[in-house]
Design a protein around this motif. Structure first.
Motif, short mmCIF file in Angstrom:
data_model
loop_
_atom_site.label_atom_id
_atom_site.label_comp_id
_atom_site.label_asym_id
_atom_site.label_seq_id
_atom_site.Cartn_x
_atom_site.Cartn_y
_atom_site.Cartn_z
N SER A 122 0.99 -1.33 0.00
CA SER A 122 -0.04 0.21 0.31
C SER A 122 0.91 1.00 0.04
CB SER A 122 -0.91 -0.32 1.44
OG SER A 122 -0.16 -0.19 2.11
N ILE A 123 0.32 2.23 -0.22
CA ILE A 123 0.70 3.21 0.06
C ILE A 123 0.05 4.41 0.40
CG2 ILE A 123 0.39 3.93 -2.72
CD1 ILE A 123 2.60 6.17 -2.56
N ALA A 124 0.78 5.81 0.97
CA ALA A 124 0.03 6.41 2.04
C ALA A 124 1.02 7.58 2.08
CB ALA A 124 -0.78 6.50 3.11
N LEU A 125 -0.33 9.05 2.16
CA LEU A 125 0.58 10.14 1.60
C LEU A 125 0.63 10.95 3.12
CD1 LEU A 125 -0.43 11.72 -1.98
CD2 LEU A 125 1.45 9.78 -0.54
N GLU A 126 1.56 11.80 3.86
CA GLU A 126 1.57 11.87 5.20
C GLU A 126 1.78 13.56 5.15
OE1 GLU A 126 2.98 8.85 7.73
OE2 GLU A 126 1.22 7.44 7.08
N GLU A 127 1.97 13.76 6.49
CA GLU A 127 2.89 15.39 6.46
C GLU A 127 4.04 14.86 7.18
OE1 GLU A 127 2.89 19.74 8.57
OE2 GLU A 127 0.70 18.09 8.42
N SER A 128 5.25 15.55 6.64
CA SER A 128 6.90 15.10 7.30
C SER A 128 7.28 15.90 8.41
CB SER A 128 7.73 15.20 6.57
OG SER A 128 9.04 15.37 7.04
N GLU A 129 6.99 15.12 9.49
CA GLU A 129 7.09 16.07 11.54
C GLU A 129 8.25 16.88 10.74
OE1 GLU A 129 6.26 13.85 14.52
OE2 GLU A 129 4.21 13.36 13.57
N ASP A 130 9.23 15.47 10.36
CA ASP A 130 11.00 16.12 10.30
C ASP A 130 11.36 17.61 9.62
OD1 ASP A 130 11.47 15.04 12.56
OD2 ASP A 130 12.36 13.56 11.29
N LEU A 131 10.86 17.37 8.38
CA LEU A 131 11.21 18.18 6.93
C LEU A 131 9.86 19.31 6.91
CD1 LEU A 131 12.82 16.02 4.32
CD2 LEU A 131 14.18 17.20 6.04
N GLY A 132 9.11 19.23 7.40
CA GLY A 132 7.37 19.83 7.31
C GLY A 132 7.23 19.73 6.09
N GLY A 133 7.64 19.17 4.85
CA GLY A 133 6.92 17.98 3.82
C GLY A 133 6.00 17.51 3.34
N LEU A 134 6.02 17.16 2.29
CA LEU A 134 5.51 15.52 2.06
C LEU A 134 5.98 13.82 2.54
CD1 LEU A 134 2.33 14.09 1.09
CD2 LEU A 134 3.69 14.11 -0.79
N LEU A 135 5.61 13.79 2.92
CA LEU A 135 6.47 12.09 3.46
C LEU A 135 5.07 11.08 2.56
CD1 LEU A 135 7.06 10.60 7.25
CD2 LEU A 135 5.53 9.13 5.68
N VAL A 136 5.76 9.87 2.36
CA VAL A 136 4.96 9.22 1.21
C VAL A 136 5.06 7.90 2.20
CG1 VAL A 136 4.53 8.07 -0.75
CG2 VAL A 136 5.26 10.04 -0.76
N ARG A 137 4.66 6.63 2.43
CA ARG A 137 4.47 5.93 3.23
C ARG A 137 4.78 4.63 2.57
NH1 ARG A 137 4.99 4.88 9.09
NH2 ARG A 137 4.13 6.70 8.89
N LEU A 138 5.26 4.12 2.08
CA LEU A 138 4.87 2.81 0.96
C LEU A 138 4.89 1.46 1.39
CD1 LEU A 138 5.02 1.55 -2.36
CD2 LEU A 138 7.91 1.78 -2.10
N ARG A 139 4.53 0.65 1.92
CA ARG A 139 4.68 -0.40 2.35
C ARG A 139 4.40 -1.49 1.34
NH1 ARG A 139 3.09 -0.70 7.65
NH2 ARG A 139 2.02 -2.58 7.46
N LEU A 140 5.42 -2.40 1.99
CA LEU A 140 5.51 -3.98 0.68
C LEU A 140 5.34 -5.30 1.70
CD1 LEU A 140 7.94 -2.45 -1.99
CD2 LEU A 140 5.24 -3.34 -2.32
N PRO A 141 5.32 -6.68 1.11
CA PRO A 141 5.89 -7.41 1.98
C PRO A 141 7.23 -7.38 2.32
CG PRO A 141 3.90 -7.74 0.63
CD PRO A 141 4.48 -6.53 0.25
N ALA A 142 7.33 -7.91 2.91
CA ALA A 142 9.01 -8.97 3.77
C ALA A 142 9.41 -9.74 3.29
CB ALA A 142 8.85 -7.87 4.70
N GLY A 143 10.43 -9.64 3.42
CA GLY A 143 10.48 -11.46 2.22
C GLY A 143 10.86 -11.71 3.90
#
Length: 434
Positions: A413-434
């Motif tokens: 999945s992919i989700a868009l959030e706000e970056s707390e450290d840089l102040g811009g956009l944070l993109v959270r990409l989740r993939l199944p781990a091996g």
């Protein structure tokens, strides 16, 4: 299976039959020898030395066969210079030992000294009171009775074991036939599916076969899902290309002066659509490879170097788990990370930071920038094909849509959030781990 069962049953029956034959014939032979040993001991106990030093029997043996010539039961006492003292049943014949020897214990052996009669002989050397001579006591009986008993046992044993073996082979064949019968149901069910009559194997089957049927049905469902996705992609691509082709056809027939510009614009649109659907098709095709694995940090570092060449003024940093592995193809992972990093470098303020971490069974890739970010109202709309919030910079508007589609194909999945450290956009990409 039947051949292996037949071989194993034959080995067991032959080995068991041989052992049983040894036990039974041994018991019969020991019983036969015991009766002769009893007579031999009775002879010794009733023997004494006469006045002339000869041996004699005080009491005659009770079996009348000793008095009947050639009756098959004989005894003889020999020793010293005396002529052998023998039963009347021997008549003019005499018993001889195989070789000269002394038997302090009872010696049992078979003898062929009589051409027409095989004998079972028991003998023992005894020194009687009042004599210094070692007297040889011999008792012999024809083996005919013993061989008859052994033959009767074998005549019963061999047919019984043969009948038992035949019954076991028939049972093994029936067990194999009926045990594998459910596979015939599966074969007919598959033929029915190929003929379009059924879509699944839904017949009730034994517990031993049901797991295979469940896997088969799961494989059919997986193939149907892939086929449905392929049809959906083909339909989407056809629909996406239909409008540009119509515009091109109308422009060509109207002979307008803007034909070249129209062709370039619509060709670019079609190229974007083709790239988008090809990316989805490649991901769907490679999703079935269960062994697909890719090191996340290696992919991020490789893509970072490429993006740094395109945007030399942007600072790109990465940190996190260097051993984390995602269950995706390396080519698809590079494409996902590449789209995210390129968007962050293009629309950010000049600083991009990537974090790699594991969250349970998922591998997370966090891409942060110091740009203006995206408002919560636009974070869902931005994933639509062709949507661009900043039309002043070059692009196709398909990057995030491709990332979302490919990630979902792999179960991510992919989700868009706000970056707390840089102040811009944070993109959270989740993939199944091996």
């Amino acid at each position: 299976m039947i051949a292996i069962a037949a071989l194993w049953i034959s080995v067991l029956l032959i080995g068991g039959g041989f052992a049983l034959d040894r036990v039974l014939t041994g018991a019969i032979t020991r019983n036969f020898d015991s009766s002769l040993e009893y007579v031999l001991i009775a002879m010794i106990r009733s023997s004494e030395i006469g006045p002339d030093g000869e041996v004699r029997l005080v009491e005659p043996l009770g079996d009348q066969r000793f008095l009947e010539p050639y009756s098959g039961l004989y005894w003889q006492i020999s020793g010293g210079t005396q002529e052998p003292y023998r039963s009347r049943s021997l008549w003019e014949r005499s018993l001889k030992a195989p070789t000269p020897h002394i038997d302090d214990e009872i010696h049992i052996y078979d003898s062929n000294q009589f051409p027409d009669e095989e004998l079972r002989v028991l003998e023992r050397n005894v020194i009687l009171p009042g004599s210094k001579v070692s007297w040889r006591y011999q008792i012999a009986q024809s083996r005919e009775a013993l061989d008859t008993q052994v033959g009767a046992v074998r005549a019963t044993l061999i047919p019984s074991l043969a009948l038992l073996g035949l019954g076991l082979l028939i049972l093994a064949a029936l067990q194999t036939f009926y045990g594998l019968w459910p596979l015939r149901h599966i074969r007919r069910a598959i033929a029915a599916m190929r003929g379009g009559q059924n879509r699944r194997v839904d017949a009730p089957l034994p517990l031993e076969v049901q797991p295979m049927v469940d896997e088969l049905n799961a494989l059919l469902a997986h193939n149907e899902k892939q086929a449905e996705e392929a049809r959906l992609h083909a339909g989407n691509l056809a629909h996406a290309l239909k409008t540009p082709l119509t515009v091109l056809l109308n422009s060509a027939t109207s002979q307008t002066s803007l034909l070249a510009e129209t062709v370039r614009r619509e060709a670019a649109t079609m190229q974007r659509q083709v790239e988008h659907h090809l990316a989805r098709a490649r991901a769907v095709g490679r999703r079935g490879a269960a062994q697909a694995r890719a090191n996340v940090r290696e992919s991020v570092d490789s893509v970072t170097r490429a993006v740094a060449l395109l945007y030399p003024k942007v600072r790109l940093d990465a940190a996190g788990d260097k051993q984390l592995v995602a269950r995706v193809e390396r080519q698809d992972l590079d494409e996902l990370v590449g789209n995210l990093l390129e968007n962050a470098a293009k629309y950010g303020g000049g600083s991009v930071f990537v974090t790699i971490q594991r969250d349970g069974a998922m591998a997370e890739i966090l891409v942060e920038d110091d740009g203006a970010g995206i408002s919560p109202a636009d974070r869902t709309r931005i994933f639509d094909r062709g949507v661009r919030l900043d039309s002043g910079k070059p692009g196709t508007g398909l990057g995030l849509a491709i990332v979302r589609d490919v990630a979902e194909i792999y179960g991510g999945s992919i989700a868009l959030e706000e970056s707390e450290d840089l102040g811009g956009l944070l993109v959270r990409l989740r993939l199944p781990a091996g």
